[in-house]
Scaffold this motif. Structure first.
Motif, mmCIF file in Angstrom:
data_model
loop_
_atom_site.group_PDB
_atom_site.id
_atom_site.type_symbol
_atom_site.label_atom_id
_atom_site.label_comp_id
_atom_site.label_asym_id
_atom_site.label_seq_id
_atom_site.Cartn_x
_atom_site.Cartn_y
_atom_site.Cartn_z
ATOM 1 N N LYS A 22 45.486 22.499 50.837
ATOM 2 C CA LYS A 22 44.114 21.981 50.870
ATOM 3 C C LYS A 22 43.187 22.747 49.932
ATOM 4 O O LYS A 22 42.196 22.199 49.438
ATOM 5 C CB LYS A 22 43.567 22.050 52.304
ATOM 6 C CG LYS A 22 44.236 21.104 53.281
ATOM 7 C CD LYS A 22 43.677 21.306 54.679
ATOM 8 C CE LYS A 22 44.378 20.433 55.700
ATOM 9 N NZ LYS A 22 43.897 20.697 57.088
ATOM 10 N N HIS A 23 43.500 24.027 49.698
ATOM 11 C CA HIS A 23 42.642 24.897 48.878
ATOM 12 C C HIS A 23 43.531 25.625 47.869
ATOM 13 O O HIS A 23 43.763 26.840 47.986
ATOM 14 C CB HIS A 23 41.898 25.889 49.765
ATOM 15 C CG HIS A 23 41.160 25.251 50.908
ATOM 16 N ND1 HIS A 23 39.916 24.674 50.760
ATOM 17 C CD2 HIS A 23 41.500 25.081 52.216
ATOM 18 C CE1 HIS A 23 39.516 24.185 51.922
ATOM 19 N NE2 HIS A 23 40.459 24.422 52.811
ATOM 20 N N PRO A 24 44.024 24.916 46.845
ATOM 21 C CA PRO A 24 45.107 25.449 46.009
ATOM 22 C C PRO A 24 44.684 26.383 44.877
ATOM 23 O O PRO A 24 45.520 26.730 44.046
ATOM 24 C CB PRO A 24 45.756 24.179 45.457
ATOM 25 C CG PRO A 24 44.641 23.205 45.359
ATOM 26 C CD PRO A 24 43.751 23.501 46.527
ATOM 27 N N VAL A 25 43.423 26.777 44.842
ATOM 28 C CA VAL A 25 42.978 27.780 43.861
ATOM 29 C C VAL A 25 42.954 29.145 44.550
ATOM 30 O O VAL A 25 42.187 29.351 45.497
ATOM 31 C CB VAL A 25 41.580 27.437 43.304
ATOM 32 C CG1 VAL A 25 41.081 28.553 42.392
ATOM 33 C CG2 VAL A 25 41.616 26.124 42.546
ATOM 34 N N ILE A 26 43.792 30.077 44.074
ATOM 35 C CA ILE A 26 43.922 31.381 44.731
ATOM 36 C C ILE A 26 43.525 32.496 43.771
ATOM 37 O O ILE A 26 44.233 32.771 42.794
ATOM 38 C CB ILE A 26 45.371 31.598 45.213
ATOM 39 C CG1 ILE A 26 45.798 30.449 46.144
ATOM 40 C CG2 ILE A 26 45.506 32.948 45.917
ATOM 41 C CD1 ILE A 26 47.230 30.547 46.623
ATOM 42 N N PRO A 27 42.380 33.145 44.011
ATOM 43 C CA PRO A 27 42.006 34.303 43.184
ATOM 44 C C PRO A 27 42.974 35.459 43.392
ATOM 45 O O PRO A 27 43.475 35.676 44.505
ATOM 46 C CB PRO A 27 40.607 34.666 43.706
ATOM 47 C CG PRO A 27 40.120 33.456 44.409
ATOM 48 C CD PRO A 27 41.342 32.803 44.981
ATOM 49 N N VAL A 28 43.226 36.194 42.318
ATOM 50 C CA VAL A 28 44.103 37.370 42.357
ATOM 51 C C VAL A 28 43.270 38.541 41.851
ATOM 52 O O VAL A 28 42.917 38.599 40.671
ATOM 53 C CB VAL A 28 45.344 37.156 41.465
ATOM 54 C CG1 VAL A 28 46.248 38.383 41.507
ATOM 55 C CG2 VAL A 28 46.107 35.908 41.913
ATOM 56 N N TYR A 29 42.934 39.504 42.748
ATOM 57 C CA TYR A 29 41.872 40.456 42.415
ATOM 58 C C TYR A 29 42.131 41.854 42.977
ATOM 59 O O TYR A 29 42.702 42.007 44.052
ATOM 60 C CB TYR A 29 40.549 39.935 42.987
ATOM 61 C CG TYR A 29 39.348 40.799 42.669
ATOM 62 C CD1 TYR A 29 38.757 40.762 41.409
ATOM 63 C CD2 TYR A 29 38.813 41.650 43.626
ATOM 64 C CE1 TYR A 29 37.656 41.554 41.120
ATOM 65 C CE2 TYR A 29 37.713 42.447 43.341
ATOM 66 C CZ TYR A 29 37.143 42.400 42.080
ATOM 67 O OH TYR A 29 36.062 43.188 41.795
ATOM 68 N N TYR A 30 41.687 42.847 42.205
ATOM 69 C CA TYR A 30 41.647 44.238 42.688
ATOM 70 C C TYR A 30 40.454 44.967 42.083
ATOM 71 O O TYR A 30 40.110 44.761 40.915
ATOM 72 C CB TYR A 30 42.915 45.019 42.328
ATOM 73 C CG TYR A 30 42.800 46.479 42.765
ATOM 74 C CD1 TYR A 30 43.047 46.826 44.086
ATOM 75 C CD2 TYR A 30 42.377 47.471 41.885
ATOM 76 C CE1 TYR A 30 42.888 48.136 44.516
ATOM 77 C CE2 TYR A 30 42.216 48.780 42.309
ATOM 78 C CZ TYR A 30 42.477 49.112 43.628
ATOM 79 O OH TYR A 30 42.305 50.400 44.060
ATOM 80 N N HIS A 31 39.858 45.843 42.896
ATOM 81 C CA HIS A 31 38.839 46.781 42.411
ATOM 82 C C HIS A 31 38.865 48.010 43.304
ATOM 83 O O HIS A 31 39.132 47.917 44.498
ATOM 84 C CB HIS A 31 37.449 46.141 42.425
ATOM 85 C CG HIS A 31 36.466 46.826 41.529
ATOM 86 N ND1 HIS A 31 35.870 48.026 41.864
ATOM 87 C CD2 HIS A 31 35.983 46.493 40.305
ATOM 88 C CE1 HIS A 31 35.052 48.395 40.882
ATOM 89 N NE2 HIS A 31 35.109 47.490 39.927
ATOM 90 N N ASP A 32 38.582 49.169 42.721
ATOM 91 C CA ASP A 32 38.577 50.409 43.505
ATOM 92 C C ASP A 32 37.403 50.483 44.470
ATOM 93 O O ASP A 32 37.500 51.119 45.528
ATOM 94 C CB ASP A 32 38.516 51.625 42.569
ATOM 95 C CG ASP A 32 39.863 51.939 41.928
ATOM 96 O OD1 ASP A 32 40.904 51.581 42.512
ATOM 97 O OD2 ASP A 32 39.868 52.529 40.840
ATOM 98 N N ASP A 33 36.286 49.843 44.105
ATOM 99 C CA ASP A 33 35.069 49.942 44.914
ATOM 100 C C ASP A 33 35.065 48.862 45.998
ATOM 101 O O ASP A 33 35.108 47.668 45.697
ATOM 102 C CB ASP A 33 33.837 49.797 44.026
ATOM 103 C CG ASP A 33 32.547 49.878 44.817
ATOM 104 O OD1 ASP A 33 32.259 50.958 45.376
ATOM 105 O OD2 ASP A 33 31.836 48.857 44.900
ATOM 106 N N SER A 34 34.971 49.272 47.253
ATOM 107 C CA SER A 34 35.073 48.319 48.362
ATOM 108 C C SER A 34 33.897 47.349 48.402
ATOM 109 O O SER A 34 34.070 46.170 48.743
ATOM 110 C CB SER A 34 35.189 49.057 49.698
ATOM 111 O OG SER A 34 34.055 49.873 49.924
ATOM 112 N N GLN A 35 32.697 47.801 48.048
ATOM 113 C CA GLN A 35 31.544 46.900 48.071
ATOM 114 C C GLN A 35 31.660 45.828 46.999
ATOM 115 O O GLN A 35 31.311 44.664 47.225
ATOM 116 C CB GLN A 35 30.237 47.680 47.885
ATOM 117 C CG GLN A 35 28.978 46.825 48.052
ATOM 118 C CD GLN A 35 28.908 46.131 49.402
ATOM 119 O OE1 GLN A 35 29.032 46.761 50.446
ATOM 120 N NE2 GLN A 35 28.744 44.807 49.399
#
Length: 224
Positions: A22-35
């Motif tokens: 139903k929602h086939p766009v999947i972001p792939v993400y990383y960042h060191d800062d939690s905010q």
């Protein structure tokens, strides 16, 4: 009792696959800062994202994943939050224990299958060849990551898809955020797409993360 548990785990995995469909766009993400991670998650959700892949590519991956998981439980309970770049069974165990909804790998490894699929946790292994796809299929993976997507391309999927009629495919790595590229992938028969750096490249005049919400919404428009 074991059969009941197996049915329950199978049902959960199918529900995750249905949400991805139903929602086939999947972001792939990383960042060191939690905010920063929270800000990105918020903007993605506002744009219609309901499946999000954080990746284990930095020293604070597990810590920030736990922070994101708590945030999503409070604010976005319908969001699926999984973890990517999992290359060992120990990593898979750690993130499953933390609460990952699904596990994504750049490789096919039977030991990862043993701690994911055997426990009813969706595992999406990365494949580049028909042999690797066959191995993933034999291990029970219902959805395979085609990686790197920009190297393989939609024509590769068109060529091999008849060989694997029961396997679903998700290209990741270099998938572009432009209409022609997205449409070409879905016309070729993908189940979903994973979008990394090209999704998160901000415009020069960006002052907040509203551009990410707008970009995500536009992607869904091209698919629909």
């Amino acid at each position: 009792m074991e059969n009941i548990e197996n049915r329950k785990e199978h049902t959960i995995m199918n529900e995750i696959l249905q949400t991805i469909a139903k929602h086939p766009v999947i972001p792939v993400y990383y960042h060191d800062d939690s905010q920063t991670c929270i800000n990105v998650l918020q903007a993605a959700y506002t744009g219609g994202i309901r499946v999000f892949e954080f990746v284990s590519r930095g020293p604070r991956a597990l810590e920030n994943f736990r922070i994101l998981l708590e945030y999503k439980k409070t604010h976005f309970p319908d969001l699926l939050l999984g973890i990517g770049t999992i290359k060992t069974a120990k990593q898979a165990e750690d993130f499953i224990e933390a609460g990952a909804d699904f596990i994504v790998s750049p490789i096919v490894l039977s030991s990862i299958a043993a701690v994911t699929l055997d426990k009813g946790v969706l595992w999406i292994p990365g494949c580049m060849t028909p042999t690797e796809i066959a191995q993933a299929e034999a291990l029970g993976a219902p959805l395979v990551k085609l990686f790197p997507g920009d190297t393989l391309g939609p024509n590769f999927l068109k060529a091999i898809r008849p060989l694997f009629p029961n396997t679903k495919f998700m290209p990741t790595g270099g998938v572009d955020v432009e209409e022609k590229n997205i449409r070409n992938w879905f016309d070729a028969g993908v189940f979903s797409v994973g979008l990394g750096s090209k999704l998160f490249n901000p415009p020069a005049d960006a002052k907040d993360y509203s551009w990410l919400s707008e970009r995500a919404a536009k992607l869904f428009g091209w698919i629909g």
